[in-house]
Write a protein that holds these residues in place. Structure first.
Motif, PDB file in Angstrom:
ATOM      1  N   ASN A   1      -6.623 -38.222  -8.429  1.00  0.00           N
ATOM      2  CA  ASN A   1      -5.963 -38.433  -9.717  1.00  0.00           C
ATOM      3  C   ASN A   1      -6.359 -37.340 -10.702  1.00  0.00           C
ATOM      4  O   ASN A   1      -7.445 -36.766 -10.597  1.00  0.00           O
ATOM      5  CB  ASN A   1      -6.340 -39.802 -10.302  1.00  0.00           C
ATOM      6  CG  ASN A   1      -5.721 -40.948  -9.545  1.00  0.00           C
ATOM      7  OD1 ASN A   1      -5.879 -41.063  -8.339  1.00  0.00           O
ATOM      8  ND2 ASN A   1      -5.015 -41.811 -10.239  1.00  0.00           N
ATOM      9  N   VAL A   2      -5.497 -37.077 -11.664  1.00  0.00           N
ATOM     10  CA  VAL A   2      -5.781 -36.063 -12.681  1.00  0.00           C
ATOM     11  C   VAL A   2      -6.783 -36.629 -13.681  1.00  0.00           C
ATOM     12  O   VAL A   2      -6.507 -37.623 -14.352  1.00  0.00           O
ATOM     13  CB  VAL A   2      -4.484 -35.658 -13.416  1.00  0.00           C
ATOM     14  CG1 VAL A   2      -4.800 -34.661 -14.530  1.00  0.00           C
ATOM     15  CG2 VAL A   2      -3.468 -35.095 -12.441  1.00  0.00           C
ATOM     16  N   PRO A   3      -7.966 -36.015 -13.817  1.00  0.00           N
ATOM     17  CA  PRO A   3      -8.963 -36.531 -14.770  1.00  0.00           C
ATOM     18  C   PRO A   3      -8.637 -36.139 -16.203  1.00  0.00           C
ATOM     19  O   PRO A   3      -7.861 -35.203 -16.453  1.00  0.00           O
ATOM     20  CB  PRO A   3     -10.273 -35.881 -14.301  1.00  0.00           C
ATOM     21  CG  PRO A   3      -9.858 -34.651 -13.596  1.00  0.00           C
ATOM     22  CD  PRO A   3      -8.506 -34.927 -12.995  1.00  0.00           C
ATOM     23  N   ILE A   4      -9.245 -36.848 -17.138  1.00  0.00           N
ATOM     24  CA  ILE A   4      -8.937 -36.687 -18.557  1.00  0.00           C
ATOM     25  C   ILE A   4      -9.224 -35.277 -19.044  1.00  0.00           C
ATOM     26  O   ILE A   4      -8.513 -34.731 -19.885  1.00  0.00           O
ATOM     27  CB  ILE A   4      -9.716 -37.733 -19.398  1.00  0.00           C
ATOM     28  CG1 ILE A   4      -9.341 -37.644 -20.882  1.00  0.00           C
ATOM     29  CG2 ILE A   4     -11.213 -37.567 -19.226  1.00  0.00           C
ATOM     30  CD1 ILE A   4      -7.942 -38.086 -21.160  1.00  0.00           C
ATOM     31  N   ASP A   5     -10.260 -34.622 -18.498  1.00  0.00           N
ATOM     32  CA  ASP A   5     -10.639 -33.305 -19.013  1.00  0.00           C
ATOM     33  C   ASP A   5      -9.788 -32.179 -18.439  1.00  0.00           C
ATOM     34  O   ASP A   5     -10.038 -31.011 -18.711  1.00  0.00           O
ATOM     35  CB  ASP A   5     -12.125 -33.030 -18.765  1.00  0.00           C
ATOM     36  CG  ASP A   5     -12.499 -33.031 -17.293  1.00  0.00           C
ATOM     37  OD1 ASP A   5     -11.739 -33.586 -16.487  1.00  0.00           O
ATOM     38  OD2 ASP A   5     -13.569 -32.479 -16.954  1.00  0.00           O
ATOM     39  N   TRP A   6      -8.771 -32.512 -17.640  1.00  0.00           N
ATOM     40  CA  TRP A   6      -7.844 -31.502 -17.126  1.00  0.00           C
ATOM     41  C   TRP A   6      -6.610 -31.350 -18.013  1.00  0.00           C
ATOM     42  O   TRP A   6      -5.778 -30.499 -17.760  1.00  0.00           O
ATOM     43  CB  TRP A   6      -7.389 -31.874 -15.717  1.00  0.00           C
ATOM     44  CG  TRP A   6      -8.396 -31.574 -14.649  1.00  0.00           C
ATOM     45  CD1 TRP A   6      -9.738 -31.376 -14.784  1.00  0.00           C
ATOM     46  CD2 TRP A   6      -8.113 -31.431 -13.250  1.00  0.00           C
ATOM     47  NE1 TRP A   6     -10.328 -31.129 -13.579  1.00  0.00           N
ATOM     48  CE2 TRP A   6      -9.346 -31.155 -12.607  1.00  0.00           C
ATOM     49  CE3 TRP A   6      -6.962 -31.518 -12.487  1.00  0.00           C
ATOM     50  CZ2 TRP A   6      -9.440 -30.971 -11.227  1.00  0.00           C
ATOM     51  CZ3 TRP A   6      -7.054 -31.330 -11.114  1.00  0.00           C
ATOM     52  CH2 TRP A   6      -8.294 -31.048 -10.500  1.00  0.00           C
ATOM     53  N   THR A   7      -6.473 -32.187 -19.026  1.00  0.00           N
ATOM     54  CA  THR A   7      -5.244 -32.178 -19.816  1.00  0.00           C
ATOM     55  C   THR A   7      -5.464 -31.469 -21.158  1.00  0.00           C
ATOM     56  O   THR A   7      -6.578 -31.398 -21.666  1.00  0.00           O
ATOM     57  CB  THR A   7      -4.737 -33.605 -20.055  1.00  0.00           C
ATOM     58  OG1 THR A   7      -5.796 -34.412 -20.585  1.00  0.00           O
ATOM     59  CG2 THR A   7      -4.264 -34.227 -18.762  1.00  0.00           C
TER      60      THR A   7
END
Length: 482
Positions: free
Chosen positions: A343-349
């Protein structure tokens, strides 16, 4: 219920029970829930929504397939096939004992019955039980699906092998079982929390600080240190080069000063309760509970991921659990290899709310690392001063990707000969649509000379074999003329 899955029964579906349900369910257990509250299903659904959003972001691999979730109308229906029974009923001893009596009438004799109690000792909850040896304390912390600590408290009634089995199950859920050496009211962690809470009440009553100011003192100060080092290691560092002894020599006398009121409690009068509640409403009332939970979970994910990168404290625990649940890629056929599933983690956005373009490079770099490991160019190979370096990559961005979104990467070898390794990666959404593609050229190098060189023969043989298998896969249209 799946025949090859274990089953957990959750008695009481409040904040803690719902968190336990999520932790078990997202780790592949079938879960049966009993709660007489007519709103229980709605409340647990909300907790599960948060858990499904937050927990997978902590891992670079997919969590196990979710188990089934069943709501039961009776305790007997919930516990009859359970391997683990987690009681999270209100903190009333008579009620808990009644739950255990009903539970033991209908559950298996080898099932583990664990209480989430934050205050009662296990000997108290074992009272009046048909099989006291079956019952232990397993006290978690909210949110149960993210915070790993579980205090395990047993008595002489519990066979050591049963307590060991309970500890193993907790570890298999990616949690940290803290074995409490002896029974004591409120176990270990809540005794610290009670001391801080007690002092905070006095500070509010004396109008020294508000609820927000006290929270600021924790979250901007020692709370950040405690998250990674705890109490004693923090103080050891405060002692400088001389360590803990110097710290105690310097600050120990303060313990004799009348700073705190740990043995005294302010009366919770209507006036004090109203003061605390109104300050808390002013501090946080602009957000709903669900919004606060989401903010909390995203912050926790960020902290835990930072610790994970450094393999420290709870982050090391995540790395161990990830290694346990990671499934090795299937390389048996002439098909692309599923190199990532996460899953895409929060710190990648970024500020637009979607995955930053630099992270697509990380995704394909991580996928290439998996291919390298499959070839044998793993960490041990790199220690021998050989590796592959990326020299060129072309990325096509086809869809946006948001926080928490699940994706997979399918990788294939386009070229594998001599020093050259050319890979093609396809990043896919859950519905099979293509999010992005990456065409990557890597060159084998010597880490001693930092120059290109031939890989070791066993690596080259595996590479050539994989390249031959993947040569039968049709090329994507945009690569046919390259």
């Amino acid at each position: 219920m799946s025949a090859d899955r274990k089953t957990a029964a959750i008695i009481g579906g409040g904040v803690i029970g719902g968190g336990w349900a999520a932790r078990f369910l997202l780790n592949g257990w079938d879960v049966c829930v009993f709660d007489p509250d007519a709103q229980a299903q709605r409340k647990i659904t909300a907790v599960l929504e948060n858990a499904r959003y937050a927990l997978p972001m902590l891992y670079n691999t997919a969590l196990p397939d979710e188990g089934s979730l069943t709501y039961c109308e009776t305790i007997s229906g919930a516990v009859q096939n359970a391997d683990w029974i987690q009681e999270s009923a209100p903190e009333r001893l008579a009620l808990k004992r009644k739950v255990y009596q009903t539970t033991q009438e209908h559950c298996r004799a080898d099932a583990i019955i664990a209480s989430s109690t934050s205050g009662f000792k296990p000997s108290e909850i074992q009272g009046c039980a048909t099989r006291p040896e079956q019952i232990i304390v397993a006290h978690p912390f909210n949110p149960v699906y993210l915070l790993p600590l579980v205090e395990i408290v047993a008595t002489d009634e519990n066979p050591p092998e049963m307590t060991d089995r309970a500890t193993g199950i907790i570890e298999s859920l990616g949690m940290f079982p803290l074995r409490v050496r002896a029974e004591i009211d409120a176990h270990i962690a809540d005794r610290f929390l009670e001391a801080v809470w007690r002092e905070a009440l006095w500070l509010i009553k004396g109008e020294i600080a508000t609820t927000e100011e006290i929270d600021n003192a924790i979250r901007y100060g020692f709370g950040l240190r405690w998250a990674q080092m705890g109490l004693f290691e923090t103080y050891r560092i405060a002692g400088g080069e001389a360590g803990m002894r110097h710290f105690i020599d310097q600050f120990g006398p303060c313990l004799q000063w009348p700073w705190t009121k740990l043995m005294d409690v302010p009366e919770l009068t209507d006036e004090l309760v109203e003061m605390i509640a109104s300050q808390s409403d002013a501090q946080s009332g602009a957000h709903t509970i669900r919004q606060l939970e989401r903010m909390r979970d995203e912050n926790l994910v960020g902290i835990l991921l930072s610790l994970k990168t450094r393999d420290a404290a709870a982050g090391a625990l995540l790395n161990t659990h990830e290694a346990r649940i990671t499934q090795p890629p299937d390389t048996s056929g002439a098909e692309p290899i599923t190199t990532l599933n996460r899953n895409v983690p929060i710190d990648w956005t970024d500020y637009n709310g979607h995955m930053n373009e630099s992270r697509y490079g990380q995704v394909f770099s991580d996928a290439a690392d998996v291919v390298m490991a499959l070839l044998g160019a793993d960490a041990e190979y790199i220690k021998g001063d050989n590796s592959y370096f990326t020299v060129d990559i072309h990325i096509r961005f086809l869809q946006e990707t948001r926080t928490g979104q699940r994706f997979s990467v399918h990788s294939r070898v386009l070229l594998g000969e001599g020093k050259k390794l050319r890979l093609y990666h396809k990043m896919l959404a859950d519905d099979g649509s293509v999010i992005a593609t990456g065409e990557q050229m890597l060159i084998h190098v010597s880490l001693k000379t930092r120059r290109a060189c031939e890989p070791q023969p066993e690596i080259l043989a595996k590479l050539e074999s994989l390249a031959a298998a993947h040569a039968t896969i049709p090329l994507p249209d945009h690569l046919k003329d390259t």
